[in-house]
Design a protein around this motif. Structure first.
Motif, PDB file in Angstrom:
ATOM      1  N   UNK A  50       0.826  -1.201   0.000  1.00 45.01           N
ATOM      2  CA  UNK A  50       0.000   0.000   0.000  1.00 45.01           C
ATOM      3  C   UNK A  50       0.863   1.256   0.000  1.00 45.01           C
ATOM      4  N   UNK A  51       1.925   1.251   0.785  1.00 48.37           N
ATOM      5  CA  UNK A  51       2.832   2.409   0.818  1.00 48.37           C
ATOM      6  C   UNK A  51       3.442   2.653  -0.554  1.00 48.37           C
ATOM      7  N   UNK A  52       3.816   1.574  -1.216  1.00 43.07           N
ATOM      8  CA  UNK A  52       4.405   1.692  -2.550  1.00 43.07           C
ATOM      9  C   UNK A  52       3.401   2.287  -3.532  1.00 43.07           C
ATOM     10  N   UNK A  53       2.154   1.800  -3.504  1.00 44.32           N
ATOM     11  CA  UNK A  53       1.121   2.342  -4.384  1.00 44.32           C
ATOM     12  C   UNK A  53       0.958   3.848  -4.155  1.00 44.32           C
ATOM     13  N   UNK A  54       0.967   4.242  -2.896  1.00 41.32           N
ATOM     14  CA  UNK A  54       0.787   5.649  -2.564  1.00 41.32           C
ATOM     15  C   UNK A  54       1.941   6.486  -3.129  1.00 41.32           C
ATOM     16  N   UNK A  55       3.166   5.997  -3.003  1.00 39.56           N
ATOM     17  CA  UNK A  55       4.329   6.724  -3.517  1.00 39.56           C
ATOM     18  C   UNK A  55       4.260   6.849  -5.034  1.00 39.56           C
ATOM     19  N   UNK A  56       3.865   5.761  -5.710  1.00 36.45           N
ATOM     20  CA  UNK A  56       3.748   5.798  -7.166  1.00 36.45           C
ATOM     21  C   UNK A  56       2.664   6.790  -7.576  1.00 36.45           C
ATOM     22  N   UNK A  57       1.525   6.763  -6.855  1.00 38.39           N
ATOM     23  CA  UNK A  57       0.436   7.679  -7.178  1.00 38.39           C
ATOM     24  C   UNK A  57       0.841   9.131  -7.036  1.00 38.39           C
ATOM     25  N   UNK A  58       1.534   9.458  -5.949  1.00 44.86           N
ATOM     26  CA  UNK A  58       1.958  10.835  -5.726  1.00 44.86           C
ATOM     27  C   UNK A  58       2.937  11.288  -6.807  1.00 44.86           C
ATOM     28  N   UNK A  59       3.922  10.433  -7.122  1.00 41.88           N
ATOM     29  CA  UNK A  59       4.900  10.810  -8.145  1.00 41.88           C
ATOM     30  C   UNK A  59       4.237  10.923  -9.512  1.00 41.88           C
ATOM     31  N   UNK A  60       3.236  10.078  -9.784  1.00 44.84           N
ATOM     32  CA  UNK A  60       2.524  10.162 -11.068  1.00 44.84           C
ATOM     33  C   UNK A  60       1.838  11.520 -11.194  1.00 44.84           C
ATOM     34  N   UNK A  61       1.227  11.986 -10.106  1.00 45.19           N
ATOM     35  CA  UNK A  61       0.586  13.299 -10.141  1.00 45.19           C
ATOM     36  C   UNK A  61       1.625  14.403 -10.357  1.00 45.19           C
ATOM     37  N   UNK A  62       2.807  14.218  -9.767  1.00 44.96           N
ATOM     38  CA  UNK A  62       3.879  15.194  -9.964  1.00 44.96           C
ATOM     39  C   UNK A  62       4.294  15.231 -11.439  1.00 44.96           C
ATOM     40  N   UNK A  63       4.425  14.040 -12.037  1.00 43.58           N
ATOM     41  CA  UNK A  63       4.800  13.956 -13.455  1.00 43.58           C
ATOM     42  C   UNK A  63       3.737  14.622 -14.328  1.00 43.58           C
ATOM     43  N   UNK A  64       2.466  14.395 -13.993  1.00 38.20           N
ATOM     44  CA  UNK A  64       1.383  15.043 -14.739  1.00 38.20           C
ATOM     45  C   UNK A  64       1.506  16.562 -14.610  1.00 38.20           C
ATOM     46  N   UNK A  65       1.849  17.021 -13.407  1.00 41.88           N
ATOM     47  CA  UNK A  65       2.046  18.454 -13.210  1.00 41.88           C
ATOM     48  C   UNK A  65       3.166  19.006 -14.062  1.00 41.88           C
ATOM     49  N   UNK A  66       4.257  18.248 -14.169  1.00 38.08           N
ATOM     50  CA  UNK A  66       5.376  18.661 -15.020  1.00 38.08           C
ATOM     51  C   UNK A  66       4.937  18.708 -16.485  1.00 38.08           C
TER      52      UNK A  66
END
Length: 454
Positions: A50-66
């Protein structure tokens, strides 16, 4: 984006209420005790998941922001260049000569018979001469090396083409049109359903088997260094990792190449006649039957893959016009399929980066820095080098995503795919709707296309 955060929350709630603290907890405890020798190990692995999924989700949103930032930057630069290229003499009309001068276009002999009139045959021959190779590597290099002015120039010649298709005022701003196209596609690109995370589970389980076999849950465990060196030394982990890295790289490069090659076919070609110096806008390459028939955006095994993942592709959804013939084996499902393809490719890259760095690279670097005792000293340095390469590869793939996305928006919004509803929105916002010379964009057409877009 709130839906994606809610999905991650749902996964966390499910794991905590049903797995770690619920009815499945006892079963997992028994399995963990029988197969791993520790009744808590498997439960802790679920918490790590679950922690890993959360980290991937947050970074994915960051990438979308970029990506959003890159799109806005491109639009802003396009506006700046447009101000220089449009109507250079201030007479209220944009000529091809003004556009050619601003973009420093190629000079070639177009009027071969010197009669001062460009026939269709002369345009076709000039277009054939100007057509570059669609080679995979060449196209990627050309696209990657394009300057900002050249990219803006593509949009400006597309503007000239749209002005030729529709009786729009000269003040029509193409950058406002593309900005709205980008916004619509971005909104759909960031969506991730809870089901999206399922394919990651077997991949994580494979990689995490190295840790679990040594009573380690993750890189944050107190005994994490016991696994250092074994990710490289374990064949059933190392070789599948190379395989998936190769799949990911090929996927990202193919998306990049396909969008770039289709874009080249859809773009008009602006040239300057080498004899009389006059600018000429040659038609898009796809309008020439000979060039279009030689074009293939679904070579070799990629055609099979597109048909497989689209339930038949062009066989079940054949192209309706010459524009859609460029989409290759995917057929009329191109827009939906490749929007998803760009999204999931980026998402996979993010997952690879998060796992490689947090679970292997940072752990190995810490072990080297502390001169700690590790499980496999001989494999430590090779492991670190390989996973740094894997991470660099994923970062490179992510760097392709903004341009891939921009080109996707381009090829799905020009020629046969021009969005008349968005054109009308731009005209209304600029108070130019009264400047339309005829009824080519009539209310009935607008209403119909708006419903289709919805």
């Amino acid at each position: 984006m709130l839906a994606e955060v809610g999905g991650l929350g749902f996964i966390g709630l499910f794991l905590s209420t049903v797995v770690t603290g619920g009815p499945l907890g006892k079963i997992i405890t028994i399995l963990s005790e029988d197969y791993l020798g520790d009744e808590e190990l498997l439960l802790e692995a679920f918490e790590f998941l679950h922690t890993f999924f959360f980290e991937v989700g947050i970074l994915f949103f960051v990438v979308v922001g970029v990506t959003v930032g890159a799109v806005l930057e491109e639009v802003n630069k396009l506006e700046e260049i447009s101000e220089l290229a449009l109507d250079a003499d201030g007479d209220g009309e944009v000529t091809l000569d003004e556009l050619a001068e601003a973009l420093n276009v190629t000079s070639m002999i177009v009027d071969t018979d010197g009669d001062g009139i460009l026939s269709d045959e002369e345009k076709i021959e000039a277009l054939k001469s100007a057509t570059s190779s669609n080679n995979f590597i060449d196209t990627i290099i050309q696209e990657k090396s394009m300057t900002e002015v050249e990219r803006a120039g593509e949009c400006l010649v597309a503007r000239e083409r749209i002005l030729g298709q529709f009786p729009l005022p000269q003040a029509f701003e193409i950058e406002a049109y593309f900005e709205k196209i980008f916004g619509e596609n971005l909104e759909e690109t960031v969506e991730l359903s809870p089901v999206t995370w399922l394919p990651l589970i077997p991949l994580i389980a494979l990689e995490n088997s190295v840790d679990l076999s040594r009573d380690v849950v993750s890189a944050s465990s107190s005994n994490a260094f016991e696994s250092c060196g074994y990710f490289f030394a374990t064949p059933w982990v190392f070789y599948p990792t190379i395989f998936f890295q190769g799949i990911s790289l090929t996927w990202a490069l193919f998306n990049y190449w396909k969008m770039a090659s289709i874009k080249k076919m859809l773009l008009p070609t602006l040239v300057t006649d080498g004899v009389n110096g006059e600018a000429a806008l040659l038609p898009p390459r796809y309008t020439i039957d000979e060039i279009r028939k030689d074009f293939n955006s679904s070579p070799s095994i990629f055609a099979w893959g597109e048909q497989f993942f689209t339930g038949g592709g062009a066989k079940t959804s054949p192209p309706r016009n010459t524009h859609e013939e460029l989409f290759g084996a995917v057929g009329t499902k191109f827009e939906h399929v490749y929007r998803d393809s760009i999204r999931f490719s980026s998402w996979l890259c993010v997952a690879l980066i998060v796992y490689s760095t947090t679970q292997i690279v940072f752990r190995d670097m810490e072990a080297l820095y502390l001169h700690a005792n590790v499980g496999n000293p001989e494999g430590l340095v090779p492991e670190l080098i390989m996973w740094i390469i894997f991470t660099a590869s994923a970062v490179f793939q992510l760097s392709l995503a903004p341009t891939t996305f921009l080109n996707f928006c381009f090829v799905t919004s020009v020629e046969e795919y021009v969005r008349r509803d968005i054109v009308m929105e731009v005209l209304q916002e600029e108070d130019l709707e009264d400047c339309i010379v005829s009824s080519a964009i009539d209310p009935a057409t607008l209403e119909m296309e708006t419903q289709e877009a919805g």
